[in-house]
Design a protein around this motif. Structure first.
Motif, PDB file in Angstrom:
ATOM      1  N   GLU A  51     -78.584   9.363  39.720  1.00 42.05           N
ATOM      2  CA  GLU A  51     -78.747   9.800  38.335  1.00 42.05           C
ATOM      3  C   GLU A  51     -78.199   8.697  37.444  1.00 42.05           C
ATOM      4  N   THR A  52     -79.067   8.117  36.641  1.00 42.44           N
ATOM      5  CA  THR A  52     -78.713   6.916  35.881  1.00 42.44           C
ATOM      6  C   THR A  52     -78.921   7.128  34.387  1.00 42.44           C
ATOM      7  N   GLY A  53     -77.890   6.799  33.635  1.00 43.51           N
ATOM      8  CA  GLY A  53     -78.020   6.735  32.187  1.00 43.51           C
ATOM      9  C   GLY A  53     -78.596   5.376  31.830  1.00 43.51           C
ATOM     10  N   LEU A  54     -79.871   5.351  31.524  1.00 42.27           N
ATOM     11  CA  LEU A  54     -80.515   4.070  31.228  1.00 42.27           C
ATOM     12  C   LEU A  54     -79.857   3.391  30.033  1.00 42.27           C
ATOM     13  N   ALA A  55     -79.569   4.159  28.997  1.00 41.95           N
ATOM     14  CA  ALA A  55     -78.904   3.625  27.811  1.00 41.95           C
ATOM     15  C   ALA A  55     -78.279   4.764  27.023  1.00 41.95           C
ATOM     16  N   SER A  56     -77.140   4.485  26.396  1.00 41.75           N
ATOM     17  CA  SER A  56     -76.515   5.466  25.515  1.00 41.75           C
ATOM     18  C   SER A  56     -75.787   4.743  24.387  1.00 41.75           C
ATOM     19  N   TRP A  57     -75.726   5.399  23.244  1.00 44.66           N
ATOM     20  CA  TRP A  57     -75.014   4.872  22.082  1.00 44.66           C
ATOM     21  C   TRP A  57     -74.162   5.993  21.499  1.00 44.66           C
ATOM     22  N   THR A  58     -72.883   5.684  21.246  1.00 45.15           N
ATOM     23  CA  THR A  58     -71.960   6.661  20.678  1.00 45.15           C
ATOM     24  C   THR A  58     -71.326   6.080  19.422  1.00 45.15           C
ATOM     25  N   LEU A  59     -71.278   6.876  18.376  1.00 47.60           N
ATOM     26  CA  LEU A  59     -70.695   6.454  17.100  1.00 47.60           C
ATOM     27  C   LEU A  59     -69.476   7.309  16.791  1.00 47.60           C
ATOM     28  N   GLU A  60     -68.371   6.645  16.446  1.00 46.97           N
ATOM     29  CA  GLU A  60     -67.153   7.309  15.993  1.00 46.97           C
ATOM     30  C   GLU A  60     -66.702   6.681  14.680  1.00 46.97           C
ATOM     31  N   GLN A  61     -66.440   7.513  13.677  1.00 42.54           N
ATOM     32  CA  GLN A  61     -66.000   7.021  12.376  1.00 42.54           C
ATOM     33  C   GLN A  61     -64.801   7.828  11.889  1.00 42.54           C
ATOM     34  N   GLY A  62     -63.929   7.164  11.129  1.00 40.02           N
ATOM     35  CA  GLY A  62     -62.776   7.856  10.566  1.00 40.02           C
ATOM     36  C   GLY A  62     -61.790   6.888   9.967  1.00 40.02           C
ATOM     37  N   ASP A  63     -61.179   7.265   8.838  1.00 44.02           N
ATOM     38  CA  ASP A  63     -60.163   6.461   8.160  1.00 44.02           C
ATOM     39  C   ASP A  63     -60.654   5.047   7.867  1.00 44.02           C
ATOM     40  N   GLY A  64     -61.917   4.931   7.488  1.00 39.65           N
ATOM     41  CA  GLY A  64     -62.461   3.629   7.130  1.00 39.65           C
ATOM     42  C   GLY A  64     -62.833   2.753   8.311  1.00 39.65           C
ATOM     43  N   GLU A  65     -62.734   3.272   9.522  1.00 41.47           N
ATOM     44  CA  GLU A  65     -63.070   2.505  10.720  1.00 41.47           C
ATOM     45  C   GLU A  65     -64.333   3.059  11.366  1.00 41.47           C
ATOM     46  N   ARG A  66     -64.986   2.184  12.120  1.00 36.20           N
ATOM     47  CA  ARG A  66     -66.214   2.589  12.823  1.00 36.20           C
ATOM     48  C   ARG A  66     -66.230   1.920  14.191  1.00 36.20           C
ATOM     49  N   THR A  67     -66.579   2.729  15.213  1.00 39.07           N
ATOM     50  CA  THR A  67     -66.705   2.212  16.579  1.00 39.07           C
ATOM     51  C   THR A  67     -68.072   2.594  17.134  1.00 39.07           C
TER      52      THR A  67
END
Length: 271
Positions: A51-67
């Motif tokens: 079982e393979t995750g071909l691609a994934s993107w996760t966004l986290e934002q808070g206190d003026g920062e972004r990951t």
């Protein structure tokens, strides 16, 4: 007598198909993708499944920062032994993280991820078209990767996947979890516990839709990380043949403790 032979042959075939459908651990594709829960079924003895995750993107934002975090090739390999148990190995071969800080500075890091080993065994095996199935899953993290893609230290988790099939169209799933999760700074461990719930609906023999939610309590020693993240998920899967499934889904954070959004696509294959 020809009609009798035809009826007999049809009856045998129907019984064989029904037996496979009734058995929660039957020899069929048993993917844990997509969604936030883990299915209770076990990979059939002698079968290898990836079982393979071909691609994934996760966004986290808070206190003026972004990951932004990108993962590619995140794979789990499952091998059935004895009919009611499977051995598991997982690895994230590559991930990339981009951090934009409040002062405008940007950090980028490309890393390999950690490996996992585990064992899953059936506790309750469903024997009818409907009913309950339950298994136990223990997993250990092997910290071969580096932060921010790898955890930085070893960790362990225990899950109790439960699947209740109400009809040939609808399945309900729950996955309680307790874990010694790695601290956010990559040193030491803390308690993490919670559960996920899912409703799976078969749109056709090949297409399924999943709606799931998860709430966990994360007792990380860092007060900025500690919290009770809640996630919601919508996903769809397509099985073009008996041995292959493709999926597409998204996770959405339901509170400030959870990542804002994630999008993923994957494939499962039985050998």
């Amino acid at each position: 007598m020809r009609w009798f032979k035809e009826i007999l042959a049809c009856s045998v075939a129907c019984i064989a198909v029904r037996a496979e459908a009734e058995d929660s651990n039957a020899d069929r594709l048993c993917s844990e993708r997509p969604g936030l829960t883990t299915t209770a079924c076990i990979t059939a003895a002698g079968r290898l499944q990836t079982e393979t995750g071909l691609a994934s993107w996760t966004l986290e934002q808070g206190d003026g920062e972004r990951t932004d975090t990108f993962l590619s090739g995140d794979t789990s390999v499952r091998y059935g032994i004895g009919g009611k148990t499977e051995l598991r190995f997982g690895w994230t071969p590559y991930g990339f993280a981009r951090d934009r800080h409040a002062d405008g500075s940007v950090e980028r890091a490309g890393r390999i991820g950690d490996a996992t080993v585990g064992v899953k065994t059936s506790i309750i095996e469903r024997k009818g078209d409907t009913g309950l199935a339950m298994s136990a899953l223990a997993t250990a993290i092997l910290p071969i990767g580096r932060l921010p893609i790898g955890a930085g230290d070893w960790g362990v988790s225990f899950q109790l996947p439960v699947t209740y099939r109400t009809s040939d169209k609808i399945s309900l799933q729950a996955t309680p979890i307790v874990a010694a999760a790695v601290n956010d700074d990559g040193r030491g461990r803390h308690s993490l516990y919670g559960s996920a719930l899912e409703v799976e609906y078969s749109l056709s023999e090949a297409v399924k839709a999943d709606l799931s939610a998860q709430v966990t309590r994360d007792d990380d020693p860092d007060p900025q990380v500690r919290g009770t993240p809640a996630l919601g998920s919508v996903a769809v899967s397509w099985q073009p043949n008996r041995n292959m499934q493709m999926d597409l889904g998204t996770n959405v954070g339901l509170n400030k403790s959870a990542p804002d959004v994630a999008v993923y696509a994957g494939v499962s294959h039985r050998f």
